[in-house]
Design an enzyme around this catalytic site. Sequence first.
Site, PDB file in Angstrom:
ATOM      1  N   PHE A 106     -72.950  34.389  -4.398  1.00  0.00           N
ATOM      2  CA  PHE A 106     -71.460  34.338  -5.159  1.00  0.00           C
ATOM      3  C   PHE A 106     -70.478  33.518  -4.479  1.00  0.00           C
ATOM      4  CE2 PHE A 106     -67.915  36.991  -3.553  1.00  0.00           C
ATOM      5  CZ  PHE A 106     -68.637  37.533  -2.576  1.00  0.00           C
ATOM      6  N   LYS A 107     -70.868  33.402  -3.099  1.00  0.00           N
ATOM      7  CA  LYS A 107     -69.818  32.778  -2.322  1.00  0.00           C
ATOM      8  C   LYS A 107     -69.793  31.361  -2.664  1.00  0.00           C
ATOM      9  CE  LYS A 107     -70.104  35.922   1.647  1.00  0.00           C
ATOM     10  NZ  LYS A 107     -70.855  37.014   1.134  1.00  0.00           N
TER      11      LYS A 107
END
Length: 431
Positions: A106-107
Amino acid sequence: MKYYSLHHQSPLVDFRTATITGQAPDGGLYFPESIPKFSAGFLHELRSLSKATVAFNVMRPYVGSTIAEADLQRICAEAVDFEFPLVPVAAEVSALELFHGPTLAFKDVGARFMSRCLGYFAQRGDTPPVTVLVATSGDTGGAVASGFLGVPGVEVVILYPSGKVSPVQEQQLTTLGQNITALEVAGTFDDCQALVKQAFLDSELAQKRFLTSANSINVARWLPQQLYYCFAMQQWPVGAPAPVVSVPSGNFGNLCAGLLAQASGLPLGHFIAACNANEPVPVYLRTGTFTPRPAVPTFSNAMDVGNPSNFVRILELFDNDLNKLRAALSADTVTDADTVAAIRQVWERDDYLLDPHGAVAYTALRRYQAQHPGSAGLILATAHPVKFPDVVEPILGRAIELPAVVQALQGRAKRSVSLAVNYEDLKAYLM
Ligand SMILES: *Cc1c(COP(=O)(O)O)cnc(C)c1O
């Protein structure tokens, strides 16, 4: 929009300066001077807007005039150029899958947004060439490497602990080349982190290189995480009560961004900080005392943080009022044994494969729902299970298939520079 330092000893800055410097000179984190409100029109039309349009609308007030409109539109579109599906997992639980980006983390969104902003500032000559220096225990490095690949005016140096990241993670760090260099440190993640911290304090080095960091203390990585919650609400059933949101948390940047989106008017319900054995925040919400501790290793290793850096931003959002915070946020601690049990149960009963971080969020949400029946919720699924084969494959009973973006890395030559745990060696390399 101006940003102030949470230590209150530095001047106000704009988005450009906050992004280039990362942290205020007094050591504080930057915080926006006011919280923009989403317009009624934006909220009303949310479901029909493209992801790029949502991103532009959310980020525009935070960026202000530091980036030209057409460039910000392009940056936003590129940052969210993949899927964010909200997938039913079990009764009253959906997962917002945040692992469809180029590094399955998700980064990716924050790293892609920040890299393009820095590239924009560097190309306009607003900043000298920048070196992004970052230590990684796994996920951050890959997302940063992929996000910054080929960005002109920005060089990236990533320190990672030799033999302590998964094979997929190592490939993501070491096979890209171009402006990305991986330093393979003969030590632990804490050693890597300590070396990076020392480099940031070295004034002699600062004369030679303009160093900046790329973790979620940087506003350009932190703020775009609000978008996940907007994408969730685009897909949440029409007319349904606001969802309870369970966020697997380490440094608390993601959760803080969700609370920020809520403060701007996004109709989200109660929040849950889902933690592993690293639990200073659950202890704080119970007792009112915040005590950082050394991180302990768990299966959900991206959340192994003993002193979460963004928690001060959450306190600021709630005027440092513990009772206000408790009304909006619960917190829970999930053990490795419960994490594995949740992965097994959801796989066997619901045919959905959670990764260890998603499983922590799932367990915390289920416990909350047991106390608050009838509250439908969502979890943020922050990593793809393929990154944690040691945990999920014994449950699955077979090898997990590699997604295409991971397959593409297979067989590519690894390039890394070996480094002892010795600051002078790192300095020599950077000089
Ligand atoms: C970084 C990370 C987290 C923790 O996010 P924070 O914003 O630091 O709380 C959770 N899950 C995964 C997979 C991560 O990589």
